[in-house]
Design a protein around this motif. Structure first.
Motif, PDB file in Angstrom:
ATOM      1  N   PRO A 115      59.941  51.814  72.833  1.00  0.00           N
ATOM      2  CA  PRO A 115      60.251  50.823  71.798  1.00  0.00           C
ATOM      3  C   PRO A 115      59.382  51.024  70.553  1.00  0.00           C
ATOM      4  O   PRO A 115      58.241  51.505  70.639  1.00  0.00           O
ATOM      5  CB  PRO A 115      59.943  49.489  72.472  1.00  0.00           C
ATOM      6  N   VAL A 116      59.933  50.640  69.400  1.00  0.00           N
ATOM      7  CA  VAL A 116      59.277  50.859  68.110  1.00  0.00           C
ATOM      8  C   VAL A 116      59.058  49.524  67.403  1.00  0.00           C
ATOM      9  O   VAL A 116      59.995  48.730  67.255  1.00  0.00           O
ATOM     10  CB  VAL A 116      60.118  51.780  67.201  1.00  0.00           C
ATOM     11  N   GLN A 117      57.834  49.302  66.985  1.00  0.00           N
ATOM     12  CA  GLN A 117      57.520  48.180  66.099  1.00  0.00           C
ATOM     13  C   GLN A 117      57.223  48.721  64.706  1.00  0.00           C
ATOM     14  O   GLN A 117      56.923  49.905  64.526  1.00  0.00           O
ATOM     15  CB  GLN A 117      56.308  47.393  66.608  1.00  0.00           C
ATOM     16  N   VAL A 118      57.307  47.833  63.722  1.00  0.00           N
ATOM     17  CA  VAL A 118      56.952  48.199  62.357  1.00  0.00           C
ATOM     18  C   VAL A 118      55.903  47.226  61.843  1.00  0.00           C
ATOM     19  O   VAL A 118      55.821  46.076  62.287  1.00  0.00           O
ATOM     20  CB  VAL A 118      58.182  48.176  61.411  1.00  0.00           C
ATOM     21  N   THR A 119      55.094  47.701  60.908  1.00  0.00           N
ATOM     22  CA  THR A 119      54.231  46.805  60.158  1.00  0.00           C
ATOM     23  C   THR A 119      55.026  46.271  58.964  1.00  0.00           C
ATOM     24  O   THR A 119      56.163  46.690  58.726  1.00  0.00           O
ATOM     25  CB  THR A 119      52.987  47.539  59.645  1.00  0.00           C
ATOM     26  N   LEU A 120      54.421  45.369  58.213  1.00  0.00           N
ATOM     27  CA  LEU A 120      55.117  44.857  57.029  1.00  0.00           C
ATOM     28  C   LEU A 120      55.451  45.990  56.073  1.00  0.00           C
ATOM     29  O   LEU A 120      56.564  46.065  55.540  1.00  0.00           O
ATOM     30  CB  LEU A 120      54.254  43.808  56.324  1.00  0.00           C
ATOM     31  N   MET A 121      54.503  46.909  55.831  1.00  0.00           N
ATOM     32  CA  MET A 121      54.755  48.043  54.948  1.00  0.00           C
ATOM     33  C   MET A 121      55.716  49.041  55.573  1.00  0.00           C
ATOM     34  O   MET A 121      56.299  49.864  54.876  1.00  0.00           O
ATOM     35  CB  MET A 121      53.440  48.746  54.599  1.00  0.00           C
ATOM     36  N   THR A 128      53.103  37.836  58.966  1.00  0.00           N
ATOM     37  CA  THR A 128      54.438  38.433  59.023  1.00  0.00           C
ATOM     38  C   THR A 128      54.623  39.046  60.410  1.00  0.00           C
ATOM     39  O   THR A 128      54.116  40.124  60.688  1.00  0.00           O
ATOM     40  CB  THR A 128      54.605  39.503  57.930  1.00  0.00           C
ATOM     41  N   GLN A 129      55.330  38.318  61.267  1.00  0.00           N
ATOM     42  CA  GLN A 129      55.507  38.734  62.657  1.00  0.00           C
ATOM     43  C   GLN A 129      56.729  38.060  63.240  1.00  0.00           C
ATOM     44  O   GLN A 129      57.250  37.087  62.689  1.00  0.00           O
ATOM     45  CB  GLN A 129      54.265  38.399  63.501  1.00  0.00           C
ATOM     46  N   THR A 130      57.192  38.615  64.366  1.00  0.00           N
ATOM     47  CA  THR A 130      58.209  37.949  65.170  1.00  0.00           C
ATOM     48  C   THR A 130      57.555  37.511  66.469  1.00  0.00           C
ATOM     49  O   THR A 130      56.616  38.164  66.961  1.00  0.00           O
ATOM     50  CB  THR A 130      59.390  38.883  65.468  1.00  0.00           C
ATOM     51  N   ARG A 131      58.046  36.428  67.040  1.00  0.00           N
ATOM     52  CA  ARG A 131      57.458  35.940  68.299  1.00  0.00           C
ATOM     53  C   ARG A 131      57.566  37.008  69.375  1.00  0.00           C
ATOM     54  O   ARG A 131      56.610  37.275  70.120  1.00  0.00           O
ATOM     55  CB  ARG A 131      58.168  34.676  68.764  1.00  0.00           C
ATOM     56  N   TRP A 132      58.749  37.611  69.462  1.00  0.00           N
ATOM     57  CA  TRP A 132      58.946  38.602  70.512  1.00  0.00           C
ATOM     58  C   TRP A 132      58.173  39.884  70.219  1.00  0.00           C
ATOM     59  O   TRP A 132      57.772  40.598  71.140  1.00  0.00           O
ATOM     60  CB  TRP A 132      60.430  38.876  70.704  1.00  0.00           C
ATOM     61  N   GLY A 133      57.922  40.162  68.944  1.00  0.00           N
ATOM     62  CA  GLY A 133      57.108  41.317  68.605  1.00  0.00           C
ATOM     63  C   GLY A 133      55.680  41.155  69.078  1.00  0.00           C
ATOM     64  O   GLY A 133      55.080  42.084  69.647  1.00  0.00           O
ATOM     65  N   ASN A 134      55.097  39.979  68.873  1.00  0.00           N
ATOM     66  CA  ASN A 134      53.746  39.725  69.367  1.00  0.00           C
ATOM     67  C   ASN A 134      53.703  39.787  70.888  1.00  0.00           C
ATOM     68  O   ASN A 134      52.769  40.345  71.480  1.00  0.00           O
ATOM     69  CB  ASN A 134      53.254  38.365  68.885  1.00  0.00           C
ATOM     70  N   ALA A 135      54.718  39.199  71.539  1.00  0.00           N
ATOM     71  CA  ALA A 135      54.744  39.213  72.999  1.00  0.00           C
ATOM     72  C   ALA A 135      54.852  40.638  73.535  1.00  0.00           C
ATOM     73  O   ALA A 135      54.164  41.009  74.501  1.00  0.00           O
ATOM     74  CB  ALA A 135      55.907  38.363  73.509  1.00  0.00           C
ATOM     75  N   ALA A 136      55.705  41.449  72.917  1.00  0.00           N
ATOM     76  CA  ALA A 136      55.839  42.843  73.358  1.00  0.00           C
ATOM     77  C   ALA A 136      54.547  43.611  73.154  1.00  0.00           C
ATOM     78  O   ALA A 136      54.120  44.396  74.019  1.00  0.00           O
ATOM     79  CB  ALA A 136      56.987  43.521  72.604  1.00  0.00           C
TER      80      ALA A 136
END
Length: 574
Positions: free
Chosen positions: A231-237, A257-265
């Protein structure tokens, strides 16, 4: 080789470096350069403030990948550029700012508008230099472009004394060309070690920062992720480095700048491959929580970035594109067939389904998430969005979806208010065929609103969506722990500035929206009107005045302000 005015040689260099537009304001101390520009193929956009010129050049650079150019005269023109230089340095944007200067013999005599702009600019540039001899002119500019592009890209300032500008030099464009820029490749042993770590991890993530976009490495990123099923996450930039509707997209981790599921993952992961990301404090929050027990591989083109915030388990120096390509080659050499999605990929998908945030509010006053729902539904995948700093940036990062690189532009690190409108001018100038949308707060809009006149004068159309809470909203929220609401209220009289009338004073259309059901039709009107009249068009959305954005000090301590669904437990262990 014949002698030519040295500023004509400079303009030839600009043309050969791919510069087709410059942004600036002429003044007495820079006129020899302007005399050369007027006979060139380069378009000049006269801005209303030099800071606006730097942000326009910045926006142009971000969407083209080339070096943006801003020009000003001596004295305050250069000092007005400092914020733009800082912004470009902080976000790794290649840009050249050119300033005029008093004649060399007067620099020690406190002459009119003679300031040591080179020394002032050094902390916010990769290189700041004053031209001393006419013969150096083309070569100083060649070196400026090379430095701006090389390694971690960034801005350069060139100061031109008036007497030097008037000189001549020997120059033949037929025997000159841009200087080569090194693309550093990773060490093979470092690539092998990285694949070892990725293969051993049970819950790996790839974290794509702005460096992936700068390197045009989004395709290499996607291929690696799909082959390894990571899986791939992105930063704001990094928004746009990976399509947010891809099955492997894992959201965004952060404390603002985050998603709830992004932090959980992220908190569930055991290894992070960070590419072109610098671990900014608004992304990491509390470092003990962020680091946890997980391992980190940090890839960056700039060696001094490795270990700067915390020590990674493996550091790799290299340009993002060849690093990702060679990681894929190594992974394919070990396992030719792509992996199948496993329990970890399914776990991330489950988090995405269960840990969202509401954006379907029908409340009046309008809740900000509803605005971004309408933005997502109305504008197409190829739309380029420009946004700056404040609560609206945080809501944008949390709710806006992005699918393509160089389509979501944000001044991430320096965060100068007023960045959006001039940056959008640069974007639309570079890509007139694209729809460009500015997402702005009322206070930020007021910082450099005079640049609307530039877009109107040159018929540069774009849509401005204003999230208006008549507050310095982010600071009001930051004041809550201090039990204060002080010096942040912008409401006065009948409601503060009438932005619709302000736009109309520039000759530009505008409408105000106060009901959520009217947002969609007004966005459609604005898109059509901007295209028809070739002007910037404002949609001012009046939102809940004291709405708060979800944020907190650590990835596991983000405070929410709306009811949320419970996390559904899923067995993702091997």
């Amino acid at each position: 080789m014949s002698r030519v005015p040295c500023m004509e040689a400079v303009v030839k260099v600009l043309e050969s470096e791919g510069v087709d537009t410059v942004f600036g304001i002429p003044g007495a101390a820079i006129l020899p350069l302007y005399a050369a520009l007027q006979h060139s193929s380069i378009r000049h956009i006269t801005v209303r403030h030099e800071e606006g010129g730097t942000h326009a050049a910045d926006g142009w650079a971000r969407v083209t990948g080339n070096v943006g150019v801003c020009i000003g005269t001596s004295g305050p023109a250069g000092t007005n550029m400092i914020t733009g230089l800082y912004t470009a340095l902080a976000d790794s944007i290649p840009m050249i700012c050119v300033t005029g200067q008093a004649v060399s013999s007067k620099l020690h005599q406190e002459a009119f508008q003679a300031v040591d702009i080179v020394e002032i600019a050094k902390p916010v540039t990769k290189w700041a230099v004053q031209l001393k001899e006419p013969a150096q002119a083309p070569w100083v500019f060649r070196e400026a472009f090379r430095i701006a592009r090389s390694g971690r890209p960034g801005p350069v300032l060139i100061d031109l004394p008036l007497d030097v500008q008037r000189g001549t030099c020997r120059y033949d464009p037929a025997v000159d060309a841009p200087l080569p820029v090194e693309v550093p490749r990773p060490l093979p042993q470092a690539v092998r070690r990285a694949v070892d770590l990725l293969s051993a991890a049970r819950r790996p993530l790839i974290l794509a920062g702005g460096g992936v976009i700068i390197a045009d490495a989004h395709e290499e990123l996607r291929r690696l992720a799909e082959h390894l099923q990571v899986p791939v996450q992105v930063t704001l930039m990094g928004k746009g480095a990976f399509p947010e509707d891809h099955p492997l997209f894992a959201g965004m981790a952060g404390i603002q700048t985050q998603t709830r599921w992004g932090n959980a993952a992220f908190l569930d992961s055991d290894l992070v491959l960070a590419v072109g990301a610098r671990f900014g404090d608004r992304h990491t929050g509390d470092l003990d929580v962020y680091r946890g027990d997980r391992q980190f591989i940090h890839v960056d083109i700039e060696p001094m970035q490795l270990g700067r915030v915390f020590e990674p388990d493996l550091g790799i120096v290299g340009h993002a594109r060849p690093v990702l390509a060679e990681l894929l080659d190594e992974a394919r050499a070990r396992h030719a067939a792509p992996r199948r999605p496993g329990k970890w990929v399914r776990r991330v998908g489950e988090l995405r389904r269960t840990l969202g945030r509401r954006d379907d509010f029908d409340d009046v006053p309008i809740k900000p998430p509803r605005v971004f729902r309408e933005i997502n539904e109305h504008f197409g995948r190829d739309t380029t969005f420009v946004t700056a700093i404040g609560l609206y940036q945080i809501w944008s990062g949390q709710f806006q979806t992005t699918f393509l690189p160089r389509r979501y532009l944000v001044c991430g690190q320096a965060g100068p208010l007023g960045w959006e409108v001039p940056a959008a001018i640069g974007v639309k100038t570079a890509h007139p065929e694209r729809e460009v949308v500015v997402v702005v707060g009322d206070y930020s809009f007021q910082f450099l609103m005079e640049e609307v006149a530039v877009a109107a004068q040159y018929n540069i159309p774009f849509v401005i969506v204003m999230i208006n809470n008549e507050y310095l909203g982010l600071i009001r929220q930051a004041e809550i722990p201090y039990d204060m609401n002080y010096a942040v209220d912008l409401h006065y009289g009948e409601g503060g500035i009438d932005h619709v009338k302000a736009m109309e004073s520039f000759g530009c259309p505008a409408r105000r929206v106060e009901l959520p059901g009217d947002i969609r039709d007004t966005l459609a009107w604005a898109s059509a009107e901007a295209a028809r009249r070739r002007l910037p068009v404002l949609v001012e959305v009046m939102v809940e005045r004291e709405a708060n954005a979800a944020m907190g000090p650590a990835l596991d301590a983000v405070k929410e302000f709306e009811p949320l669904p419970e996390l559904i437990a899923v067995d993702w262990s091997d």
